[in-house]
Design a protein around this motif. Sequence first.
Motif, PDB file in Angstrom:
ATOM      1  N   SER A  87       5.815 -25.060   2.379  1.00 31.40           N
ATOM      2  CA  SER A  87       4.596 -25.242   3.175  1.00 31.40           C
ATOM      3  C   SER A  87       4.289 -26.714   3.427  1.00 31.40           C
ATOM      4  O   SER A  87       3.455 -27.037   4.261  1.00 31.40           O
ATOM      5  CB  SER A  87       3.401 -24.586   2.486  1.00 31.40           C
ATOM      6  OG  SER A  87       3.136 -25.194   1.239  1.00 31.40           O
ATOM      7  N   ASP A 136      -5.619 -15.062   8.137  1.00 28.44           N
ATOM      8  CA  ASP A 136      -4.671 -14.063   7.613  1.00 28.44           C
ATOM      9  C   ASP A 136      -3.870 -14.583   6.430  1.00 28.44           C
ATOM     10  O   ASP A 136      -3.650 -13.870   5.442  1.00 28.44           O
ATOM     11  CB  ASP A 136      -3.713 -13.615   8.729  1.00 28.44           C
ATOM     12  CG  ASP A 136      -4.406 -12.777   9.791  1.00 28.44           C
ATOM     13  OD1 ASP A 136      -5.522 -12.299   9.516  1.00 28.44           O
ATOM     14  OD2 ASP A 136      -3.835 -12.610  10.884  1.00 28.44           O
ATOM     15  N   TYR A 137      -3.402 -15.852   6.504  1.00 33.01           N
ATOM     16  CA  TYR A 137      -2.555 -16.365   5.433  1.00 33.01           C
ATOM     17  C   TYR A 137      -3.339 -16.559   4.138  1.00 33.01           C
ATOM     18  O   TYR A 137      -2.863 -16.191   3.058  1.00 33.01           O
ATOM     19  CB  TYR A 137      -1.876 -17.684   5.831  1.00 33.01           C
ATOM     20  CG  TYR A 137      -1.021 -18.229   4.718  1.00 33.01           C
ATOM     21  CD1 TYR A 137       0.160 -17.582   4.358  1.00 33.01           C
ATOM     22  CD2 TYR A 137      -1.410 -19.344   3.983  1.00 33.01           C
ATOM     23  CE1 TYR A 137       0.931 -18.040   3.315  1.00 33.01           C
ATOM     24  CE2 TYR A 137      -0.638 -19.815   2.931  1.00 33.01           C
ATOM     25  CZ  TYR A 137       0.531 -19.158   2.604  1.00 33.01           C
ATOM     26  OH  TYR A 137       1.284 -19.598   1.553  1.00 33.01           O
ATOM     27  N   THR A 138      -4.529 -17.133   4.213  1.00 35.86           N
ATOM     28  CA  THR A 138      -5.338 -17.316   3.000  1.00 35.86           C
ATOM     29  C   THR A 138      -5.677 -15.977   2.387  1.00 35.86           C
ATOM     30  O   THR A 138      -5.667 -15.813   1.157  1.00 35.86           O
ATOM     31  CB  THR A 138      -6.624 -18.098   3.327  1.00 35.86           C
ATOM     32  OG1 THR A 138      -6.272 -19.345   3.941  1.00 35.86           O
ATOM     33  CG2 THR A 138      -7.430 -18.374   2.071  1.00 35.86           C
ATOM     34  N   HIS A 189       0.461 -23.939   5.293  1.00 37.99           N
ATOM     35  CA  HIS A 189       1.426 -22.894   5.626  1.00 37.99           C
ATOM     36  C   HIS A 189       2.368 -23.438   6.698  1.00 37.99           C
ATOM     37  O   HIS A 189       1.929 -23.859   7.768  1.00 37.99           O
ATOM     38  CB  HIS A 189       0.694 -21.647   6.132  1.00 37.99           C
ATOM     39  CG  HIS A 189       1.590 -20.479   6.411  1.00 37.99           C
ATOM     40  ND1 HIS A 189       2.529 -20.029   5.501  1.00 37.99           N
ATOM     41  CD2 HIS A 189       1.691 -19.657   7.492  1.00 37.99           C
ATOM     42  CE1 HIS A 189       3.157 -18.979   6.013  1.00 37.99           C
ATOM     43  NE2 HIS A 189       2.677 -18.742   7.215  1.00 37.99           N
ATOM     44  N   THR A 246       3.107 -14.916  -3.071  1.00 37.25           N
ATOM     45  CA  THR A 246       3.264 -13.991  -1.950  1.00 37.25           C
ATOM     46  C   THR A 246       4.643 -13.337  -1.953  1.00 37.25           C
ATOM     47  O   THR A 246       4.793 -12.182  -1.564  1.00 37.25           O
ATOM     48  CB  THR A 246       3.055 -14.722  -0.609  1.00 37.25           C
ATOM     49  OG1 THR A 246       3.873 -15.891  -0.589  1.00 37.25           O
ATOM     50  CG2 THR A 246       1.604 -15.132  -0.437  1.00 37.25           C
TER      51      THR A 246
END
Length: 542
Positions: A314, A511-513, A491, A192
Motif C-alpha cells: 500500500s 469500501d477499503y476501510t 491502499h 485482509t
Amino acid sequence: MHDLLSVRNLKIEATAYPPGEPPKDITIVEDVSFSLSKGRVLGLIGESGAGKSTIGLAALAYGRGGVRITGGEILLDGENLPVLDKAGIRRVRGTRVCYVAQSAAAFNPAHRLGDQVIEASLTHGLMTKAEARKRAAYLFGVLGLPDPDRFGDRYPHQVSGGQLQRAMTAMALCPKPELIVFDEPTTALDVTTQIDVLAAIKHAIEATHTAALYITHDLAVVAQISDDIMVLRHGRTVEYGSTRQIIEQPRQDYTRALVNVRQAKKGEATVQSNTQLKIEHVTAGYSNGFTVLHDVSLHLPKGQTLAVVGESGSGKSTLARAITGLLPPVSGSITFDGKALTPALKQRSRDDLRRIQLIYQMADTAMNPRQTVRDIIGRPLTFYFGLHGTAKTERVKELLEQIEMASGFVDRYPAELSGGQKQRVAIARALAAKPDLILCDEPTSALDPLVAEGILSLLMRLQAETNVSYMFITHDIAIVRAIADSVAVMHRGRLVRFGPKSQVLSPPYDDYTDLLLKSVPEMELGWLERAIATRKIESAGH
C-alpha cells in the motif's frame, strides 16, 4: 475416537554455546503430552521460545539446528517416530505427515507452482503425474485459487502472498497425508488476506478430513480454526483443553492474560493543529519507473502519534523511506518544523538526521550480531554527541533503564536477547539521538501479543516523558485503536482516508476501510464464518 497422533511425555534437548563458556545441554521441551484424531485440529499457542515449532517439527521426527528428541513417544497411528531409521523417516515425511511453512520463500522461484505442488506425490510414487495434476487442480479449487486447472502453470513471483500460502497448503495436501503441521501460515499476511487464507485452510481440512497441528502466537486466529488448544510456555504445557474452554473459561493466569490482552490505551489528542511533519502531494517510486506513492498529503502534530495503516504494497514503508530521505520523492515536498527537508539523505545535515529516527520491523536484521548492546546503543551517542569512554557507557546504562532493561545487559550480544529485548534495544538506539520524530515500521508485528503489549506501553510512556512524535506503520487495527491520535489509511499507494482517529474509525466508511476493519480476528468462536458470510453478502450487493 481413534487417536491418529499421540504424544506422550515428550522431551526435547539442544546444545547451547554461550560466548566464552563450554557447550552445555539445555531442555527446550519437557513432559508435553497430547492426542489428535483424524479430521481434527489442535492449536499450539505460546510466545517465541515456547517450543511450538519444535513440537510441530518433532511430529515429522525432525529436530532443526541440532535439536534432539531425548524422551517420550510420538506415536503416529501407533508407530513411534523417534525410533525409526532413516528409511522409515523418509517413508513418513512428505507422505503421511506434511509441513506448511510460515514463509512462501519455501517455493523455488525457478519452477512452476504446479510442478512443486505435485513433487512429493511423484517422488514417493503415490500417484501418476496425471493423477497428481488432477489432485492439485482439485485442491486449488478447494482452496479458492483462481482458474484451478491452470493456476499451477504460474511461477511464484506471478501470484500474491496469500495465493502462495494457499498453494503451499495444496502442496502439503497433495500426497493425501494423515497429518499436516501448519507453522504460523498466516503470520506474514495482511489481515485482509489472512481471513481468506484461514477460511481456505479450514475448508480444505474439512474437505480432506486431514488432522492438523496449527502453530501460532495469535489466540484470536487459532480460535477460528482449532478444535482444541494447547497453551505452551518455556517448553511446558500451561493449559490444554477445547477451544471453547480455553477462550471462554481459561483456568491458568497465563492463559487468562493471553485471552484478555488489551493493547496499551491512550486517549486521542484534543488539538491536532501544531503541525511538526507536513507531507504535501508526494509522489515516489523506484528507478525502474514503478510509482509506489501517488499524490500523498498528510500531517503529524508535535508530540502525537500518526498511525499509517494498510496492507502490504500500500506504500506505508515507502512513505517512511521518503521521509527519511532514503527514497527521494519524484514530486511534492516534506517539511519538518516549518523547514523543507532536503529530499536525499546524503544531502541532509547531521542535525536533520538526528531529529528523525527509524525503528525497524525486524530487530534481528537491524543489528550487527557481532556488536554488544553497548556498541549498538553507543554508536549514535558518538556520532551525534561525540561521547566516548565512561560518559558513553553511563549514557547507555541510562537508556537501558529508560527502556526498562537493567544495566547488566550492556555487554550482551543480540543472540543473547529475546525478541522483545532486541526491540527495546532498537528503541534505545533511536532514543540515543534525542529525536523529535521516530518512524516505527511495524515494530511489534513479529512479537507475541503479551510482549507486543509491553513494547507499546513503553513507547506510550516514552512519548509522555519526552514529547517525541511517532509515525507508526502497521496493518494491525487493534494497535491503531490503542495508540493513535490520527490515522492515515493507504491502499495501492494512495491515501484513502485521513484524520483524527475518532473520525477515521467511525462510519460511514469507504469500501477499503470497511473491509480492513471487518478483517481483524476477534476472540470468539464462529467469527471467521460470520466474517466470510458478511463479505459474500456485501459482494452480492455490489
